[in-house]
Structures are given as structure tokens and as C-alpha cells.
Design an enzyme around this catalytic site. Structure first.
Site, mmCIF file in Angstrom:
data_model
loop_
_atom_site.group_PDB
_atom_site.id
_atom_site.type_symbol
_atom_site.label_atom_id
_atom_site.label_comp_id
_atom_site.label_asym_id
_atom_site.label_seq_id
_atom_site.Cartn_x
_atom_site.Cartn_y
_atom_site.Cartn_z
ATOM 1 N N GLU A 161 -1.137 -5.482 8.725
ATOM 2 C CA GLU A 161 -0.325 -4.730 9.696
ATOM 3 C C GLU A 161 -0.808 -4.970 11.124
ATOM 4 O OE1 GLU A 161 0.204 -0.530 9.008
ATOM 5 O OE2 GLU A 161 0.874 -0.861 6.944
ATOM 6 N N ASP A 174 -1.130 -6.369 -0.129
ATOM 7 C CA ASP A 174 -1.116 -5.666 1.160
ATOM 8 C C ASP A 174 -2.532 -5.194 1.468
ATOM 9 O OD1 ASP A 174 0.072 -4.559 3.348
ATOM 10 O OD2 ASP A 174 1.153 -2.984 2.257
ATOM 11 N N ASP A 213 0.840 -1.203 0.000
ATOM 12 C CA ASP A 213 0.000 0.000 0.000
ATOM 13 C C ASP A 213 0.875 1.254 0.000
ATOM 14 O OD1 ASP A 213 0.824 -0.030 2.634
ATOM 15 O OD2 ASP A 213 -1.178 0.128 3.508
ATOM 16 N N SER A 214 2.198 1.055 -0.020
ATOM 17 C CA SER A 214 3.128 2.166 -0.261
ATOM 18 C C SER A 214 2.808 2.820 -1.606
ATOM 19 C CB SER A 214 4.579 1.671 -0.244
ATOM 20 O OG SER A 214 4.723 0.508 -1.035
ATOM 21 N N LYS A 243 -0.834 -9.477 3.247
ATOM 22 C CA LYS A 243 -0.100 -8.945 4.402
ATOM 23 C C LYS A 243 -1.059 -8.094 5.229
ATOM 24 C CE LYS A 243 3.089 -5.531 4.091
ATOM 25 N NZ LYS A 243 2.497 -4.493 4.965
ATOM 26 N N GLU A 277 9.464 -3.613 10.438
ATOM 27 C CA GLU A 277 9.726 -2.313 9.804
ATOM 28 C C GLU A 277 10.273 -1.298 10.798
ATOM 29 O OE1 GLU A 277 6.704 -0.801 7.166
ATOM 30 O OE2 GLU A 277 7.803 1.067 6.863
HETATM 31 O O1 KIV Z 1 3.498 -1.040 1.601
HETATM 32 C C1 KIV Z 1 4.631 -1.513 1.537
HETATM 33 O O2 KIV Z 1 5.346 -1.382 0.525
HETATM 34 C C2 KIV Z 1 5.114 -2.234 2.705
HETATM 35 C C3 KIV Z 1 6.557 -2.592 2.743
HETATM 36 C C4 KIV Z 1 7.363 -1.388 2.968
HETATM 37 C C5 KIV Z 1 6.841 -3.647 3.739
HETATM 38 O O3 KIV Z 1 4.367 -2.492 3.597
#
Ligand code: KIV
Length: 256
Positions: free
Chosen positions: A111, A81, A42-43, A109, A173
Site C-alpha cells: 500500500e 498482500d 489483508d481484508s 502488494k 481504491e
Molecule cells: O485487502 C484487500 O482485499 C485489498 C483489495 C480490496 C484490493 O487490498
């Protein structure tokens, strides 16, 4: 062998390499490199959409990018994510994780320490990657987490809980390397660090950061493996020069 078993077997033996991708072409390039996993992070809220954090990324955005990545990555397992507010309850988590799988992801993934959601997903056969330490969906500011002993203990406990629940890996992280080492030595799941030092079982990096697309963004842990910002600017400058001078298109690039 299922991909999560391959990842698990690398713990303490071979380092695990993970990079983010958000589109077809980058996914296609990464697919030929032999990296272990592609994370549709989600970056993308920052590096694709231009926001200052990940809090406005929607499930629809993530599914769209996951589908694009899946068209490019034919071999490499893809982890989607789950964005903020997509796993507030276990039913939301389950329904939305299924959407990632339908879009071409092989796992998701999540959080933080969300035992009820993680358990429901794993019980449903969905591979889950955990994520502890600095949690962008919750953080007010991005800073190293776990320098204070109480904070370090909480992160350590969260990692142990996720490990007991059966996540196939855990992202660590932005934390001191001593804490990442302690977690890595005490969990069965491989740890994948980002800003967490060399003792993790693997490393993940945002592809735009390691390729140097935004030269103004440079946290301590980011190492530039290329300077694409400069490469693109130089290419555009040459194009402008050649078009302006009437040298492009030349005969070689013209249909007759
Ligand atoms: O969103 C993302 O790219 C991430 C990574 C930095 C682990 O969560």
C-alpha cells in the site's frame, strides 16, 4: 511468459479480473474460472477475523492464508498482500516478501508510495502490485479519496512514481472515476480498480462481498453476484428442521 508480462500486455486491450481468496476451497473454485489473479488480501482482517479494519492483521496470518490458497490454486498467480508493519524498512520488506513467495505467492502488494521498499523488491526480482487511493492500513475512516484537488494530485503523483519504479499493476481504491481515468491513461502499468469506476484496466473485488456473505456490508461499489448469506441460512434452517423431525439421516445417508 511470466505472469506479470501477461498482465501488462492486457492494458487497454482486455480487462483484468482479480478476486480475493483466503482459503483452499475458494481458491480451488476460483482456479477453474480463468480469472487473472488471486489476491490474498489483508481484508481477511474483516471478512475472516471479524475486525473492523486491517490494522491488526499480522504477517503470520497472511502467510498462513497464502499457504492455504496456494494448495487450492494451481494455475492462477497468487498475490500476497503485505500487512501493516511488514515493510517499514526495505530489509523488512525484502525478508517478508520472500516469506510470501515461499508460502506459494507469485508476487506481493504494497500500500502507498514506498519507493525504497518497492525498488528493493523489484531489484530482487519480486513482482510488486502497487496500491493508491484509499489505503486501509493508514486510513482512519474508509472514505472516497481524491475528491479534493490536492489529494487527487498526491494520488496521481504516487501512481506515476510506482509506475516508474516498475510495478506490474496498480490497485486504485475508492476514488472518483475521473481521477482513475487520468491515472490509467498516464501509467504503463495496468490499473485494477475497486470503487474507482469503469475506466480502469481491470477490477478487483473482495470475494465475500460479491457473493453476498455479509448482507449488512454494502459500500456503493459492491455489486452482489450471489446472496450466499440467504443460501446458507436456508440450508441451515432445512437441516435444523430435518434433524429435529428425525428425518435426517434417512436410509440413503446411513451405513448398513
Ligand atoms: O485487502 C484487500 O482485499 C485489498 C483489495 C480490496 C484490493 O487490498
Amino acid at each position: 511468459m511470466e505472469f506479470q508480462e501477461r498482465i501488462r500486455r492486457k492494458k487497454s486491450k482486455e480487462k483484468i479480473v482479480v478476486l480475493t481468496a483466503y482459503d483452499y476451497q475458494i481458491a480451488k473454485i476460483l482456479d477453474g474460472t480463468g480469472i487473472d489473479l488471486i489476491l490474498v488480501g489483508d481484508s481477511l482482517g474483516m471478512v475472516v477475523q471479524g475486525h473492523s479494519n486491517t490494522k491488526s492483521v499480522t504477517l503470520k496470518d497472511m502467510i498462513y492464508h497464502t499457504k492455504n490458497v496456494a494448495r487450492g490454486a494451481k494455475e492462477t498467480p497468487i498475490i500476497g498482500d503485505m500487512p501493516i508493519n511488514s515493510y517499514n524498512t526495505k530489509d523488512d520488506g525484502l525478508r517478508n516478501a520472500e516469506q510470501f513467495l515461499e508460502a506459494g505467492a507469485h508476487g506481493v502488494k504494497i500500500e502507498g508510495n514506498r519507493p525504497e521498499v518497492v525498488r528493493a523488491l523489484i531489484d530482487a526480482g519480486i513482482p510488486v502490485m502497487g496500491h493508491v487511493g484509499m489505503l486501509p492500513q493508514m486510513a482512519e475512516t474508509y472514505r472516497v479519496k481524491g475528491k479534493k484537488p490536492e489529494e487527487a494530485e498526491e494520488i496521481f503523483r504516487d501512481a506515476l512514481n510506482l509506475d516508474r519504479l516498475g510495478v506490474f499493476s496498480i490497485v486504485l481504491e475508492c476514488m472518483p472515476e475521473s481521477l482513475a481515468k487520468r491515472i490509467t491513461e498516464n501509467v504503463k502499468a495496468p490499473t485494477i480498480g475497486i470503487g474507482a469506476g469503469k475506466h480502469c484496466d481491470g477490477q478487483v473485488m473482495v470475494i465475500n462481498d460479491m457473493l453476498g456473505l455479509d448482507e449488512s456490508f454494502k459500500p456503493k461499489y459492491v455489486k452482489r453476484y450471489a446472496h450466499l448469506n440467504e443460501v446458507i441460512k436456508n440450508a441451515v434452517a432445512r437441516f435444523v428442521e430435518e434433524v429435529s423431525a428425525g428425518n435426517y439421516p434417512d436410509d440413503e445417508h446411513t451405513y448398513h
